[in-house]
Design a protein around this motif. Structure first.
Motif, PDB file in Angstrom:
ATOM      1  N   GLY A   6       5.072   4.894   9.303  1.00 16.40           N
ATOM      2  CA  GLY A   6       5.899   3.764   9.706  1.00 16.40           C
ATOM      3  C   GLY A   6       5.291   2.918  10.801  1.00 16.40           C
ATOM      4  O   GLY A   6       5.888   1.956  11.246  1.00 16.40           O
ATOM      5  N   GLU A   7       4.071   3.264  11.261  1.00 16.31           N
ATOM      6  CA  GLU A   7       3.442   2.512  12.337  1.00 16.31           C
ATOM      7  C   GLU A   7       2.489   1.449  11.822  1.00 16.31           C
ATOM      8  O   GLU A   7       1.787   0.804  12.600  1.00 16.31           O
ATOM      9  CB  GLU A   7       2.716   3.451  13.288  1.00 16.31           C
ATOM     10  N   TRP A   8       2.475   1.263  10.542  1.00 18.28           N
ATOM     11  CA  TRP A   8       1.649   0.224   9.936  1.00 18.28           C
ATOM     12  C   TRP A   8       2.489  -0.426   8.853  1.00 18.28           C
ATOM     13  O   TRP A   8       3.144   0.247   8.066  1.00 18.28           O
ATOM     14  CB  TRP A   8       0.380   0.831   9.347  1.00 18.28           C
ATOM     15  N   GLU A   9       2.522  -1.738   8.868  1.00 15.21           N
ATOM     16  CA  GLU A   9       3.407  -2.471   7.967  1.00 15.21           C
ATOM     17  C   GLU A   9       2.600  -3.499   7.183  1.00 15.21           C
ATOM     18  O   GLU A   9       1.808  -4.246   7.765  1.00 15.21           O
ATOM     19  CB  GLU A   9       4.483  -3.166   8.811  1.00 15.21           C
ATOM     20  N   CYS A  10       2.789  -3.521   5.893  1.00 15.76           N
ATOM     21  CA  CYS A  10       2.161  -4.530   5.040  1.00 15.76           C
ATOM     22  C   CYS A  10       3.249  -5.243   4.257  1.00 15.76           C
ATOM     23  O   CYS A  10       4.053  -4.614   3.560  1.00 15.76           O
ATOM     24  CB  CYS A  10       1.154  -3.884   4.085  1.00 15.76           C
ATOM     25  N   LEU A  11       3.286  -6.549   4.393  1.00 21.48           N
ATOM     26  CA  LEU A  11       4.328  -7.375   3.785  1.00 21.48           C
ATOM     27  C   LEU A  11       3.711  -8.409   2.852  1.00 21.48           C
ATOM     28  O   LEU A  11       2.534  -8.735   2.962  1.00 21.48           O
ATOM     29  CB  LEU A  11       5.116  -8.102   4.886  1.00 21.48           C
TER      30      LEU A  11
ATOM     31  N   HIS B 142       9.270  -1.665  16.721  1.00 20.22           N
ATOM     32  CA  HIS B 142       8.483  -2.891  16.625  1.00 20.22           C
ATOM     33  C   HIS B 142       8.430  -3.640  17.947  1.00 20.22           C
ATOM     34  O   HIS B 142       7.518  -4.437  18.177  1.00 20.22           O
ATOM     35  CB  HIS B 142       9.075  -3.825  15.562  1.00 20.22           C
TER      36      HIS B 142
ATOM     37  N   THR C 239      -0.138  -8.005   7.668  1.00 26.28           N
ATOM     38  CA  THR C 239      -0.060  -6.652   8.220  1.00 26.28           C
ATOM     39  C   THR C 239       0.220  -6.686   9.724  1.00 26.28           C
ATOM     40  O   THR C 239      -0.189  -7.616  10.418  1.00 26.28           O
ATOM     41  CB  THR C 239      -1.362  -5.861   7.990  1.00 26.28           C
TER      42      THR C 239
ATOM     43  N   GLY D 103      12.057  -8.540   8.430  1.00 26.93           N
ATOM     44  CA  GLY D 103      10.699  -8.953   8.098  1.00 26.93           C
ATOM     45  C   GLY D 103      10.276 -10.288   8.670  1.00 26.93           C
ATOM     46  O   GLY D 103       9.204 -10.793   8.324  1.00 26.93           O
TER      47      GLY D 103
ATOM     48  N   TYR E 199       1.751  -0.795  14.658  1.00 26.13           N
ATOM     49  CA  TYR E 199       2.707  -0.359  15.668  1.00 26.13           C
ATOM     50  C   TYR E 199       2.274   0.981  16.251  1.00 26.13           C
ATOM     51  O   TYR E 199       2.827   2.031  15.908  1.00 26.13           O
ATOM     52  CB  TYR E 199       4.113  -0.237  15.074  1.00 26.13           C
TER      53      TYR E 199
ATOM     54  N   GLY F 296       4.536  -8.163  15.032  1.00 23.60           N
ATOM     55  CA  GLY F 296       5.584  -7.408  14.368  1.00 23.60           C
ATOM     56  C   GLY F 296       6.692  -8.272  13.793  1.00 23.60           C
ATOM     57  O   GLY F 296       6.638  -9.503  13.813  1.00 23.60           O
ATOM     58  N   THR F 297       7.703  -7.588  13.308  1.00 22.54           N
ATOM     59  CA  THR F 297       8.791  -8.274  12.605  1.00 22.54           C
ATOM     60  C   THR F 297      10.151  -7.779  13.097  1.00 22.54           C
ATOM     61  O   THR F 297      10.262  -6.726  13.720  1.00 22.54           O
ATOM     62  CB  THR F 297       8.701  -8.011  11.089  1.00 22.54           C
TER      63      THR F 297
END
Length: 450
Positions: free
Chosen positions: A416-421, A301, A403, A176, A406, A171-172
């Motif tokens: 909001g439980e999946w993050e792609c940066l 997170h 990615t 980020g 969460y 996580g971040t």
């Protein structure tokens, strides 16, 4: 000091956010760096200089307690190492290692790290960078980088450290930045050899670099001291990690949170604190509660065992036999390396022009090459970098995207439980950037000729 305020992303001193004076310093550093390379022999003597060894029985005996004395000692050592780097390895081997270090990054970003670490002194920054490259060549960093977990599984205790979940990145923070968790109570000095431990630390450092996305180039480190006791003290490991953060991966630490430290740690801190580089020491914060941690890491997170809402748990994904197979593709590797060399040559040529020019056309040409260099690295990477847990978990997509998952405590997925940066720096986007810059260059050239 517990709690505090989360640090936002920097607004100056980084690529794209430089003052005129900082831009001038960056050009001066490139000038000195290239002059150093141009004046060095192409081939080195092959000799190996003495390696500084950490005294684990009497930690800090060789480290001055006075911050100014520490600065002088570091500067003197880095100057000696910079000279030795070219004498021992030569400029050709040095540059090969330097470009391995750059990897998917903007070369200016690396230069600025060392400039900031040496308070914008170009000579000191160049010496520090050269000393770092010398260390990389002499410490098997590139070999560890190449082997990956499949190639390192025979090293005593290397994989075991991953299997027990001693450390992982998950996580971040609010901005980020990747969050590294280190569960200190899981560490035992004799569970692995000293070499395997250092190799493990270096592999983690190199792997986490692949988890930087967009404008992020720092990490949050959470040292979970729950259950810590005397049996977990490993001075050699502590000082090696600190040395990496100070000298080999400078300006990569945002904050280090020493969480839930027991009373016995107070005595250790009295010994350790004065030994630390003041820049690193000022980034250390003592935390006791979940509220302290969520100042830096969003509760959604933060892992559940530290009071967060993230039910994700570390499970080591087994090595997939043959996952480093692209490295055996001799022709593919040769072709990718040749393409990389061609882009590097173009970058160095335009950088030499840029150092002595304020022409916006030269600046745009250089930006275009940087974007092409980034895009090409993602093609080269499978041929030169071994795979690891973050590839198998899917955190490292392979094109610059990152990615994190969460899951909720109930195990249900929600918004909001999946993050792609990393969209702004992924391969597809930087190729579009290069195409746009190419059009702007042609327009400028057309205006100049009319």
């Amino acid at each position: 000091m517990a709690g505090g305020t989360a640090n936002p992303l920097p607004i100056d001193g980084v690529v794209g956010k430089l003052t005129p004076q900082q831009q001038s310093s960056l050009k001066d550093m490139w000038r000195e760096f290239l002059q150093l390379i141009d004046s060095a022999p192409k081939e080195g003597s092959g000799g190996v200089s003495e390696v500084q060894v950490v005294d684990e029985k009497a930690p800090g005996n060789s480290i001055p307690k006075d911050d100014n004395a520490k600065e002088r000692m570091k500067a003197e050592q880095e100057t000696r190492d910079a000279k030795a780097a070219f004498a021992e390895y030569g400029s050709l081997r040095f540059l090969e290692s330097y470009w391995r270090f750059i990897a998917m990054d903007d070369p200016d970003n690396i230069m600025l790290r060392f400039l900031r670490a040496r308070k914008w002194s170009t000579s000191a920054g160049v010496a520090m960078l050269a000393a770092c490259i010398k260390w990389r060549m002499g410490s098997d960093v590139e070999d560890i980088f190449r082997k990956g977990e499949e190639g390192m599984q025979g090293a005593e205790g290397f994989i075991k450290q991953m299997e027990i979940g001693k450390t992982y990145t998950q996580g971040t923070d609010h901005y980020g930045r990747p969050v590294i968790y280190i569960h200190v109570a899981k560490h035992r000095t004799f569970d692995q050899s000293a070499k395997a431990l250092e190799d493990f630390v270096l592999f983690q450092m190199e792997s986490v670099r692949c988890l930087f996305a967009d404008a992020v180039d720092k990490v949050v480190m959470v040292f979970d001291m729950t259950g810590f006791g005397i049996r977990n003290i490993d001075w050699r490991c502590i000082l090696f990690i600190v040395k990496c953060l100070e000298a080999y991966y400078p300006e990569s630490l945002n904050v280090m949170l020493i969480h839930n430290a027991p009373w016995v740690f107070q005595g250790i801190w009295k010994l350790l604190g004065p030994m630390l580089d003041p820049v690193v020491r000022n980034k250390i914060s003592m935390t006791k509660s979940t509220d302290d941690l969520v100042v830096h890491v969003p509760k959604k997170h933060l892992v559940k065992e530290l009071g967060g809402e993230n039910a994700w748990k570390w499970e080591y994904p087994p090595i997939v036999p043959g996952e480093n197979a692209p490295q055996s593709d001799t022709e593919g590797r040769k072709k990718a390396l040749a393409a990389r060399d061609a882009i590097i040559a173009e970058y160095l040529e335009i950088t030499r022009q840029w150092i002595n020019s304020d022409d916006p056309l030269v600046e745009k040409k250089r930006q275009r090459v940087v974007n092409l260099m980034k895009a090409q690295y993602y093609e080269l990477d499978p041929f030169i970098r071994g795979r690891g847990a973050y590839h198998r978990h899917g955190n490292i997509v392979g094109n610059g995207l990152v990615t994190f998952d969460y899951p909720t405590v109930a195990g249900e997925r929600a918004e909001g439980e999946w993050e792609c940066l990393g969209y702004s720096g992924c391969r597809e986007q930087v190729l579009l950037n290069a195409e746009k810059l190419e059009k702007e260059i042609k327009e400028l050239q057309g205006s100049a000729s009319s």
